[in-house]
Design an enzyme around this catalytic site. Sequence first.
Site, PDB file in Angstrom:
ATOM      1  N   TYR A   1       3.599  12.204  -8.343  1.00  0.00           N
ATOM      2  CA  TYR A   1       5.002  11.982  -8.006  1.00  0.00           C
ATOM      3  C   TYR A   1       5.915  13.091  -8.536  1.00  0.00           C
ATOM      4  O   TYR A   1       7.129  12.947  -8.580  1.00  0.00           O
ATOM      5  CB  TYR A   1       5.486  10.625  -8.539  1.00  0.00           C
ATOM      6  CG  TYR A   1       4.924   9.430  -7.791  1.00  0.00           C
ATOM      7  CD1 TYR A   1       4.184   9.587  -6.625  1.00  0.00           C
ATOM      8  CD2 TYR A   1       5.144   8.140  -8.246  1.00  0.00           C
ATOM      9  CE1 TYR A   1       3.666   8.493  -5.944  1.00  0.00           C
ATOM     10  CE2 TYR A   1       4.626   7.038  -7.571  1.00  0.00           C
ATOM     11  CZ  TYR A   1       3.885   7.225  -6.426  1.00  0.00           C
ATOM     12  OH  TYR A   1       3.390   6.133  -5.748  1.00  0.00           O
TER      13      TYR A   1
ATOM     14  N   LYS B   1      -9.359   8.223 -13.159  1.00  0.00           N
ATOM     15  CA  LYS B   1     -10.384   8.520 -12.162  1.00  0.00           C
ATOM     16  C   LYS B   1     -10.942   9.903 -12.526  1.00  0.00           C
ATOM     17  O   LYS B   1     -10.965  10.837 -11.720  1.00  0.00           O
ATOM     18  CB  LYS B   1      -9.733   8.494 -10.762  1.00  0.00           C
ATOM     19  CG  LYS B   1     -10.684   8.564  -9.605  1.00  0.00           C
ATOM     20  CD  LYS B   1     -11.348   7.254  -9.255  1.00  0.00           C
ATOM     21  CE  LYS B   1     -12.385   7.528  -8.168  1.00  0.00           C
ATOM     22  NZ  LYS B   1     -13.203   6.385  -7.796  1.00  0.00           N
TER      23      LYS B   1
ATOM     24  N   ASP C   1     -10.195   2.377  -9.430  1.00  0.00           N
ATOM     25  CA  ASP C   1     -10.554   1.623  -8.221  1.00  0.00           C
ATOM     26  C   ASP C   1     -11.295   0.338  -8.581  1.00  0.00           C
ATOM     27  O   ASP C   1     -10.964  -0.750  -8.121  1.00  0.00           O
ATOM     28  CB  ASP C   1     -11.344   2.494  -7.229  1.00  0.00           C
ATOM     29  CG  ASP C   1     -12.462   3.297  -7.878  1.00  0.00           C
ATOM     30  OD1 ASP C   1     -12.605   3.244  -9.111  1.00  0.00           O
ATOM     31  OD2 ASP C   1     -13.203   3.978  -7.140  1.00  0.00           O
TER      32      ASP C   1
ATOM     33  N   ASP D   1       1.766   2.435 -10.300  1.00  0.00           N
ATOM     34  CA  ASP D   1       2.557   1.931  -9.182  1.00  0.00           C
ATOM     35  C   ASP D   1       1.730   0.929  -8.375  1.00  0.00           C
ATOM     36  O   ASP D   1       2.165  -0.192  -8.086  1.00  0.00           O
ATOM     37  CB  ASP D   1       2.982   3.120  -8.310  1.00  0.00           C
ATOM     38  CG  ASP D   1       4.098   2.767  -7.354  1.00  0.00           C
ATOM     39  OD1 ASP D   1       4.628   1.645  -7.435  1.00  0.00           O
ATOM     40  OD2 ASP D   1       4.443   3.632  -6.518  1.00  0.00           O
TER      41      ASP D   1
ATOM     42  N   ASP E   1       1.707  -3.503  -8.430  1.00  0.00           N
ATOM     43  CA  ASP E   1       2.024  -4.270  -7.221  1.00  0.00           C
ATOM     44  C   ASP E   1       0.908  -5.257  -6.912  1.00  0.00           C
ATOM     45  O   ASP E   1       1.148  -6.382  -6.464  1.00  0.00           O
ATOM     46  CB  ASP E   1       2.236  -3.347  -6.012  1.00  0.00           C
ATOM     47  CG  ASP E   1       3.678  -2.874  -5.899  1.00  0.00           C
ATOM     48  OD1 ASP E   1       4.349  -2.813  -6.946  1.00  0.00           O
ATOM     49  OD2 ASP E   1       4.129  -2.581  -4.779  1.00  0.00           O
TER      50      ASP E   1
HETATM   51 MG    MG Z   1       6.072   0.721  -5.990  1.00  0.00          MG
END
Ligand code: MG
Length: 325
Positions: free
Chosen positions: A119, A166, A198, A222, A226
């Site tokens: 990001y 990872k 993962d 992120d 969620d």
């Molecule tokens: Mg988000």
Amino acid sequence: MTETVLVVPGDGIGKEVVPAAVSVLDAVADFEFVEAEAGDHVKAETGEALPDETYERAAEADATLFGAAGETAADVILPLRQAVGSFANVRPARSYPGVEALRPETDLVFIRENTEGVYKGIESEIDDGVTTLTRVITDDASQKIAEYGFEYADENGYDDVTVAHKANVMRTTDGQFLDSVAAVAEAGGHDYEEALMDALAMHLLLRPEEYGVVICPNLAGDMLSDLAAGLVGGLGLLPSANVGEDNALFEPVHGSAPDIAGEGVANPAATILSGAMLLEHLGYGEEAATVRSAVESVLESGPRTPDLGGDASTEDVTAAIVDEL
Ligand code: MG
Ligand code: NAI
């Protein structure tokens, strides 16, 4: 001292849930609230979603409470997180008695690196149809998030700390992330486990009770947070904090919810719980606990908004929470 709290309702249900949270904060503390604008409606008028004045006020305030923006969310929230110098995004996901949840045993806190990774915004089209992205992981930011995560676990009574990565594929960048975390853990005598992100997604879904604090690089945090939202009964319940050295911004995880905006039925719990995180951050630990237990008690006994199967309005729920304080 009276702390200044900047209030940025933004768009959609932000305009409904932020005033609800302000009325709860006002009932337990003596803050000076200053309101500022941001979001789609500001862009429509002025061409810019985040006015300089809002950015500067967020940088100067003792803390900021943000609601949500619509299509301009990234143009608003990314700079606002920068304005408060946020390096950690704290996202608790826990279930509550009385609220139907896929995994009622969930009590997780994601500590997400908030400044770099994929990001960082370094993307380009190097040729027609060929695009690239640069992932940035630094020792500084990784050590900072690790320090924050271990301290958070200690202070909040979580025994299990997991570090998502990872590094089997992203050897250099997540290799750095793991080395930095290991250095911090060794210096502080902290225990933790490493988990491939993962596989961790699957384990969190099947056995969330085996996890507590999860320290993550930016994108992993992120996505995993969620996923956890889905375990505990929906977006209307999840608060978050963007923490900096001496400033911070608090916001519900949800967006502007255009499908229900204006109807007065948005669940204010996520924003009120974000307000509890704000209280804690400013040193009002007792008031934060009072707000949390008032929210819990109303979630258990009602009234409830339609997302939780009830038919109460945002105002009804807020009034019930204020009554409980
Ligand atoms: Mg988000
Ligand atoms: P959303 O979180 O706004 O809504 C997803 C679903 O959850 C909708 O059905 C909505 O009604 C429901 N919901 C969300 N919060 C609720 C609450 N407090 N009470 C009851 N129901 C609630 O996410 P969506 O639909 O993906 O995005 C809508 C807009 O919000 C988009 O324009 C998006 O860009 C923006 N957004 C902004 C964010 C921010 O400002 N931080 C974060 C996420 C989305």
